[in-house]
Enzyme design. Sequence first.
Site, PDB file in Angstrom:
ATOM      1  CB  THR A   8      -0.952  -5.258   6.603  1.00 42.81           C
ATOM      2  OG1 THR A   8      -1.241  -4.501   7.775  1.00 42.81           O
ATOM      3  CG2 THR A   8       0.244  -6.141   6.880  1.00 42.81           C
ATOM      4  CB  CYS A   9      -2.058  -1.385   2.269  1.00 43.23           C
ATOM      5  SG  CYS A   9      -0.379  -1.035   2.853  1.00 43.23           S
ATOM      6  CB  THR A  10      -7.461  -1.858   2.078  1.00 36.76           C
ATOM      7  OG1 THR A  10      -7.409  -2.551   3.322  1.00 36.76           O
ATOM      8  CG2 THR A  10      -8.640  -2.346   1.252  1.00 36.76           C
ATOM      9  CG  ASN A  29      -6.721   2.662   3.721  1.00 40.99           C
ATOM     10  OD1 ASN A  29      -6.954   3.699   3.128  1.00 40.99           O
ATOM     11  ND2 ASN A  29      -7.623   2.014   4.422  1.00 40.99           N
ATOM     12  CD  GLU A 100      -3.249  -4.265  -0.489  1.00 45.57           C
ATOM     13  OE1 GLU A 100      -3.779  -4.923   0.430  1.00 45.57           O
ATOM     14  OE2 GLU A 100      -3.334  -3.015  -0.573  1.00 45.57           O
TER      15      GLU A 100
END
Length: 473
Positions: A8-10, A29, A100
Amino acid sequence: MSLSELSTCTTILVGRLASYDGSTLIARNEDAGTAVDPKKFVVVKPGNQPRDYHAKLSKFTLKLPDNPLRYTAIPNAVATSGIWGEAGINADNVAMSATETITTNERILGADPLVTNGVGEEDLLTVTLPYIHSAREGVKRVGEILKTYGTYESNGIIFSDVNEIWYMETAGGHHWVAQRIPDDAYVVAPNQTGIQEIDFDDPDHFMFADDLQQFVKDNHLNLGQGFNFREIFGSHSQLDHHYNTPRAWYAQRYFSSDSVTDQDPMSDSLPFISYADKKITIEDIKYVLSSHYQDTPYDPFALGASRATAPFRPIGINRTQELCVLQLRPNLPAGRSAIQWVAMAANPFNTLVPFFTNVNDTPASYRDTTNSLDSHNAYWANRLISLIVADHFQLLISDVESYQEKTLGYGHQRIAELDQQLNGLTGDELTEALTSANQITADHVMAATDELLTTLVAKGGNQVLGAFTRENY
């Protein structure tokens, strides 16, 4: 699988006219469901690329083309749950970051259900990056895979080359859209469907599933005017307001402070395409992707902070496993254009290190990660640092910030030196020189990391519960 069980990224995307040196910059990330999920940085040579791909999490299989390109990747240290290659640059200087994780809504899942044995984040980089020669080709290849096999999750997928950045979002099991990011713009994507208005008559800036418009019409999915992909395919949940939108709010507040002063961290209407007040640097990207809402009332590391004062999920969370900034530099020979900046473990406490990607191998301290703790490995050293500093933030953060400034300065110095020293080298000679140069860069940063870790253990050890001195009694 739930959202919390997946990466679970940015994501941050920076067009070439919005970046400090004319590069296209894509960064993400990789945030796992747990704090420890070790990663390694590798080069995959054509001879090591599978020809018959078999996923681990699903029954997805794919016969892969012949003649794959060499590429970098940052897969799981141990592939028991799949490769999860995540981010890399191939030998033709095409970059990819996947994925993402994004959200959708019940109407979409009813009209086009997810496919249990379709493609997923585990697979996407491995089955795509070695076979594309431009960012647009990346979108087309994944689009064909989605049409044929479907997907079991909703994802944002990023492609770039030296001229273009494309952001692709899946919707339901088989549908998708992709938008070319304007050269003078940036994007922040925080686990939400982001793309907004689609212009179906502008193939230079939009690509999409062949039947997307008819699918939406047949299933009565468009509740508004125009064709707003986020409104049709996205979500507006309580989870979004605390988990997702605050990250976009903070990033836009940082990059575009002159124009977003009235935005709210729980807003459903933050823009997808944004414009910065100034040129965006590597350090800007690192700062935002490390952020914990510092200089706002929501900082979980602030003195006196509690769950009541920090209700939003930070960008720089403890579950980050790695950050890669993929930089494709203009006006340089292709052999020296591509740089993969790598940071391991939690971003508030680590540093970015620049590695040229036209190489035969990666440094052992980044390549040979195992599931067992090893303080001489980049992932594990930075994981230890994050654990120590998080418990003694006010005491130790100044040491971390000094380390970050020195190592990032060294990284820029190395790039400038190598651009001069290796000017004129081509072919295998250049590849070998860059491979050796990356090793020197890694050794220098690892020595600085070892020094920081020693300092943190010594200082933090004096502050643990159970410490006792006579002077206090």
